[in-house]
Design a protein around this motif. Structure first.
Motif, PDB file in Angstrom:
ATOM      1  N   PHE A  56      -7.580   4.160  11.272  1.00  0.00           N
ATOM      2  CA  PHE A  56      -7.401   2.714  11.440  1.00  0.00           C
ATOM      3  C   PHE A  56      -7.980   2.194  12.745  1.00  0.00           C
ATOM      4  O   PHE A  56      -8.043   0.992  12.967  1.00  0.00           O
ATOM      5  CB  PHE A  56      -5.905   2.362  11.406  1.00  0.00           C
ATOM      6  CG  PHE A  56      -5.330   2.333  10.023  1.00  0.00           C
ATOM      7  CD1 PHE A  56      -5.600   1.270   9.177  1.00  0.00           C
ATOM      8  CD2 PHE A  56      -4.520   3.356   9.552  1.00  0.00           C
ATOM      9  CE1 PHE A  56      -5.080   1.233   7.893  1.00  0.00           C
ATOM     10  CE2 PHE A  56      -3.999   3.329   8.273  1.00  0.00           C
ATOM     11  CZ  PHE A  56      -4.278   2.268   7.439  1.00  0.00           C
ATOM     12  N   VAL A  67      -7.751  -5.475   7.138  1.00  0.00           N
ATOM     13  CA  VAL A  67      -8.017  -4.748   5.896  1.00  0.00           C
ATOM     14  C   VAL A  67      -6.874  -5.061   4.930  1.00  0.00           C
ATOM     15  O   VAL A  67      -5.775  -5.401   5.366  1.00  0.00           O
ATOM     16  CB  VAL A  67      -8.115  -3.214   6.135  1.00  0.00           C
ATOM     17  CG1 VAL A  67      -9.382  -2.871   6.886  1.00  0.00           C
ATOM     18  CG2 VAL A  67      -6.890  -2.684   6.847  1.00  0.00           C
ATOM     19  N   PRO A  68      -7.130  -4.983   3.620  1.00  0.00           N
ATOM     20  CA  PRO A  68      -6.114  -5.476   2.674  1.00  0.00           C
ATOM     21  C   PRO A  68      -5.049  -4.460   2.282  1.00  0.00           C
ATOM     22  O   PRO A  68      -4.364  -4.641   1.287  1.00  0.00           O
ATOM     23  CB  PRO A  68      -6.970  -5.872   1.467  1.00  0.00           C
ATOM     24  CG  PRO A  68      -8.154  -4.985   1.533  1.00  0.00           C
ATOM     25  CD  PRO A  68      -8.385  -4.640   2.960  1.00  0.00           C
ATOM     26  N   ALA A  69      -4.858  -3.405   3.079  1.00  0.00           N
ATOM     27  CA  ALA A  69      -3.999  -2.302   2.637  1.00  0.00           C
ATOM     28  C   ALA A  69      -2.549  -2.701   2.364  1.00  0.00           C
ATOM     29  O   ALA A  69      -1.895  -2.133   1.497  1.00  0.00           O
ATOM     30  CB  ALA A  69      -4.042  -1.172   3.663  1.00  0.00           C
ATOM     31  N   TYR A 331       1.319   1.801   7.185  1.00  0.00           N
ATOM     32  CA  TYR A 331       0.585   2.147   5.970  1.00  0.00           C
ATOM     33  C   TYR A 331       1.260   3.295   5.223  1.00  0.00           C
ATOM     34  O   TYR A 331       1.489   3.222   4.015  1.00  0.00           O
ATOM     35  CB  TYR A 331      -0.846   2.519   6.357  1.00  0.00           C
ATOM     36  CG  TYR A 331      -1.671   3.075   5.225  1.00  0.00           C
ATOM     37  CD1 TYR A 331      -2.114   2.250   4.202  1.00  0.00           C
ATOM     38  CD2 TYR A 331      -2.002   4.426   5.192  1.00  0.00           C
ATOM     39  CE1 TYR A 331      -2.870   2.764   3.164  1.00  0.00           C
ATOM     40  CE2 TYR A 331      -2.767   4.939   4.158  1.00  0.00           C
ATOM     41  CZ  TYR A 331      -3.190   4.109   3.141  1.00  0.00           C
ATOM     42  OH  TYR A 331      -3.928   4.618   2.111  1.00  0.00           O
ATOM     43  N   ARG A 335       4.039   3.391   1.472  1.00  0.00           N
ATOM     44  CA  ARG A 335       3.551   3.982   0.235  1.00  0.00           C
ATOM     45  C   ARG A 335       4.580   4.912  -0.389  1.00  0.00           C
ATOM     46  O   ARG A 335       4.333   5.525  -1.414  1.00  0.00           O
ATOM     47  CB  ARG A 335       2.237   4.721   0.494  1.00  0.00           C
ATOM     48  CG  ARG A 335       1.223   3.787   1.163  1.00  0.00           C
ATOM     49  CD  ARG A 335      -0.167   4.027   0.716  1.00  0.00           C
ATOM     50  NE  ARG A 335      -0.285   4.105  -0.706  1.00  0.00           N
ATOM     51  CZ  ARG A 335      -1.144   4.910  -1.315  1.00  0.00           C
ATOM     52  NH1 ARG A 335      -1.912   5.717  -0.618  1.00  0.00           N
ATOM     53  NH2 ARG A 335      -1.219   4.909  -2.609  1.00  0.00           N
TER      54      ARG A 335
ATOM     55  N   THR B  89     -10.860   3.605   1.234  1.00  0.00           N
ATOM     56  CA  THR B  89      -9.453   3.856   0.900  1.00  0.00           C
ATOM     57  C   THR B  89      -8.600   2.583   0.937  1.00  0.00           C
ATOM     58  O   THR B  89      -7.822   2.311   0.030  1.00  0.00           O
ATOM     59  CB  THR B  89      -8.859   4.864   1.890  1.00  0.00           C
ATOM     60  OG1 THR B  89      -9.717   5.984   1.957  1.00  0.00           O
ATOM     61  CG2 THR B  89      -7.478   5.303   1.451  1.00  0.00           C
ATOM     62  N   LEU B  90      -8.765   1.805   2.019  1.00  0.00           N
ATOM     63  CA  LEU B  90      -7.886   0.657   2.217  1.00  0.00           C
ATOM     64  C   LEU B  90      -8.216  -0.502   1.298  1.00  0.00           C
ATOM     65  O   LEU B  90      -7.479  -1.472   1.212  1.00  0.00           O
ATOM     66  CB  LEU B  90      -7.967   0.199   3.673  1.00  0.00           C
ATOM     67  CG  LEU B  90      -7.636   1.289   4.682  1.00  0.00           C
ATOM     68  CD1 LEU B  90      -7.937   0.831   6.080  1.00  0.00           C
ATOM     69  CD2 LEU B  90      -6.174   1.674   4.538  1.00  0.00           C
ATOM     70  N   TYR B  91      -9.347  -0.422   0.634  1.00  0.00           N
ATOM     71  CA  TYR B  91      -9.783  -1.521  -0.225  1.00  0.00           C
ATOM     72  C   TYR B  91      -9.635  -1.182  -1.708  1.00  0.00           C
ATOM     73  O   TYR B  91      -9.986  -1.966  -2.563  1.00  0.00           O
ATOM     74  CB  TYR B  91     -11.245  -1.882   0.082  1.00  0.00           C
ATOM     75  CG  TYR B  91     -11.403  -2.590   1.404  1.00  0.00           C
ATOM     76  CD1 TYR B  91     -11.445  -3.980   1.455  1.00  0.00           C
ATOM     77  CD2 TYR B  91     -11.479  -1.886   2.586  1.00  0.00           C
ATOM     78  CE1 TYR B  91     -11.580  -4.648   2.659  1.00  0.00           C
ATOM     79  CE2 TYR B  91     -11.612  -2.538   3.802  1.00  0.00           C
ATOM     80  CZ  TYR B  91     -11.667  -3.921   3.833  1.00  0.00           C
ATOM     81  OH  TYR B  91     -11.790  -4.572   5.030  1.00  0.00           O
ATOM     82  N   LEU B  95      -4.279   1.455  -4.809  1.00  0.00           N
ATOM     83  CA  LEU B  95      -3.578   1.939  -3.626  1.00  0.00           C
ATOM     84  C   LEU B  95      -2.080   2.096  -3.805  1.00  0.00           C
ATOM     85  O   LEU B  95      -1.446   2.915  -3.171  1.00  0.00           O
ATOM     86  CB  LEU B  95      -3.812   0.968  -2.468  1.00  0.00           C
ATOM     87  CG  LEU B  95      -4.697   1.465  -1.333  1.00  0.00           C
ATOM     88  CD1 LEU B  95      -4.712   0.467  -0.204  1.00  0.00           C
ATOM     89  CD2 LEU B  95      -4.235   2.826  -0.843  1.00  0.00           C
ATOM     90  N   GLN B 136     -16.371  -5.418  -0.972  1.00  0.00           N
ATOM     91  CA  GLN B 136     -15.368  -6.221  -0.262  1.00  0.00           C
ATOM     92  C   GLN B 136     -15.277  -5.780   1.192  1.00  0.00           C
ATOM     93  O   GLN B 136     -15.231  -6.590   2.112  1.00  0.00           O
ATOM     94  CB  GLN B 136     -14.000  -6.083  -0.949  1.00  0.00           C
ATOM     95  CG  GLN B 136     -12.976  -7.070  -0.390  1.00  0.00           C
ATOM     96  CD  GLN B 136     -11.571  -6.780  -0.891  1.00  0.00           C
ATOM     97  OE1 GLN B 136     -11.372  -5.973  -1.791  1.00  0.00           O
ATOM     98  NE2 GLN B 136     -10.595  -7.440  -0.286  1.00  0.00           N
TER      99      GLN B 136
END
Lengths: 337, 202
Positions: A56, A67-69, A331, A335, B89-91, B95, B136
């Motif tokens: 990150f 970022v869209p995580a 993050y 999860r 990974t983050l996109y 996820l 993206q």
């Protein structure tokens, strides 16, 4: 500033490490829904977390720092104690992962009307919060919350007990500074100096550093360094000058005037003379020694300004790394159901 | 090894039994070389007389596309600071699925992407979801003049309206549903190859 690993040992290591990882990828079974202490984590888990944080680290250097995580997740900052760095760092970390952040300030909220910690947390959770980041002056407050709610809980400091993200970001900073790309700190000696007794930063640092393989020496006046700390696998010392030449990292703790109840030392001046890190004292250490401080600084007491702002100081790198580490923590824990 | 991990590509012990080599190292080298020639044609057509090093860049999707991007950039004589690598990974849109956590790696784009012709490179194109995520991610770095897509293998099975500009080998009819195509490239893997593998029940 871009977080980069620079030493030569590092780059050799990195090349090997990434090939190995690429071959054997691609998953790690992360099980923790909460981050309450570093004591709960294995060495392997700490390394994976720090590796994730490293992934990150580049986000904060982009023109669009997002970022869209964690899109669609909500993070609540629940701080019952003063904080500048940690609160802002968690807020920014969550924002950069695209989570929504709500801030609860104890003053002016129902907490001021006497609502219990558990009730406050349950009410916040009922609004659809996914993570509660909590700081409280009572040790164990974060664990109590984790037992009371279904969402994830991150301990951002509970009394004298633990401040896990600080321990993690300090370990990350040591690894970065000394070129340990694999987050193995074997052979490194770290001195943690000052008010050990009242310091959750010290406790979290001890766990993080020793689990990653470092030797830890705790240094402080006997009144602020209870002998029980030797059970955590640390060497205890009261003579800073004797320890200095032996260490690779000096982590200076803040004297926590707000927590020290009785007379722990005769005078601030005497404390500064015996345990303050001055330019003169630093000259006795190894030339490439790393100087750390979790902030806020008591300039002129535990650390002289010239040292805090000097080339060996990682004070600001610690803050930068804190952001990456907190992104990694948010993050990973979100999860886990 | 740093941590215990499971291998998505070949299972724990590496190369498994039910597999056949579709293209060996020599064939892969020829395919990439040919792909490079065609990409050069596309880019030259787009930028005219301007030097490719000033107007174009390569970005590979980790962890095989970035290796390909390095090779293609060398072939097109693009400088090292015109080659980027994306960790998507983050996109990814899957996820939230539970299971082992993917390792988040750094994304490295050492140049300003605005105004450039950027060739996005990946090893295998199938659903198109990785490419969507990569686009993206890349757009978060700026606004390229034009994005191109070049892949080594087109596996068919698209789930999104994504169409590659250049494909080295079309394998959309060469495999069945329970087969999987894997690309191995040095130095990430031991050798260069395109492999077809049976994945019974996997």
């Amino acid at each position: 500033m871009r977080v980069t690993f620079t030493s030569r040992r590092q780059s050799a290591h990195k090349a090997e490490g990434s090939i190995e990882l690429a071959k054997t990828k691609r998953g790690f079974d992360w099980k923790h829904k909460h981050l309450l202490t570093i004591a709960q984590l294995s060495s392997e888990e700490i390394r994976f977390l720090l590796q994730t944080a490293h992934g990150f680290s580049d986000v904060s250097t982009r023109s669009i720092k997002k970022v869209p995580a964690l899109r669609g997740k909500v993070v609540a900052n629940l701080f019952f104690e003063d904080s500048t760095r940690t609160r802002m760092s968690f807020h920014l970390a969550a924002s950069r992962l695209s989570a929504d952040v709500v801030e609860l300030v104890a003053k002016g909220s129902s907490v001021a009307k006497g609502e219990s910690l558990r009730d406050t947390a349950r009410n916040i959770e009922a609004m659809g919060v996914d993570v509660i980041v909590v700081r409280h002056d009572q040790s164990g407050a974060a664990a109590l919350l984790a037992d009371s709610v279904n969402c994830s809980v991150i301990n951002a400091g509970d009394g004298q007990h633990a401040h896990p993200t600080q321990g993690l970001l300090d370990a990350y900073t040591v690894a970065q500074r000394l070129g340990r790309d694999d987050f193995d700190l074997s052979g490194i000696t770290v001195a943690i100096v000052g008010d050990i007794q009242h310091s959750r930063v010290a406790r979290s640092n001890i766990h993080a550093m020793t689990k990653l393989g470092a030797n830890v020496i705790l240094v402080g006046p006997p009144t602020l360094l209870p002998s029980g700390f030797s059970q955590l696998g640390c060497e205890l010392a009261h003579d800073f000058d004797e320890v200095l030449p032996r260490v690779d990292v000096i982590n200076m703790l803040r004297v926590q005037f707000e927590r020290i109840q009785s007379q722990a030392f005769p005078s601030v001046r005497e404390y500064a003379a015996l345990y303050g890190l001055t330019t003169q004292r630093l000259a006795q250490a190894k030339p490439n020694v790393t100087v750390m401080h979790p902030g806020p600084l008591n300039r002129g007491i535990e650390i002289e300004s010239a040292v805090a702002d000097g080339p060996q100081s990682t004070v600001l790198a610690q803050v930068t790394n804190g952001l990456a580490v907190r992104m990694g923590v948010l993050y990973l824990i979100t999860r886990v159901k | 090894m740093i941590f215990t991990v499971t291998d998505a590509r070949f299972g724990e012990r590496g190369y498994d039994t039910h597999m056949q080599t579709f293209a060996d190292a020599n064939a892969v080298a020829r395919l990439i070389d040919d792909l490079g020639v065609r990409i050069r044609g596309d880019l030259t057509g787009a930028v005219g007389d301007a030097p490719l090093a000033d107007t174009c860049a390569m970005v590979g999707i980790q962890s095989r596309g970035d290796v390909m991007a390095q090779r293609l950039a060398a072939q097109l004589e693009l400088p090292n600071d015109r080659v980027g690598s994306l960790d998507i990974t983050l996109y990814r849109d899957d996820l939230s699925e539970v299971g082992p956590q993917p390792i988040v790696r750094t994304t490295e784009i050492p140049f300003a992407i605005d105004g450039l012709n950027i060739v996005l490179v990946d090893d295998v194109l199938m659903s198109g979801r990785s490419v969507r995520a990569a686009m993206q991610s890349l757009m978060d770095f700026g606004r390229p003049r034009r994005l191109w897509l070049a892949v080594l293998v087109d596996r068919g099975g698209r789930e999104l309206p994504i169409h590659p500009d250049q494909v080295a080998v079309d394998m959309s009819n060469a495999t069945t549903n329970n087969q999987q195509v894997a690309v191995t490239l040095t130095p990430t893997d031991e050798r260069d190859a395109i492999i077809i593998q049976d994945c019974d029940g996997a």
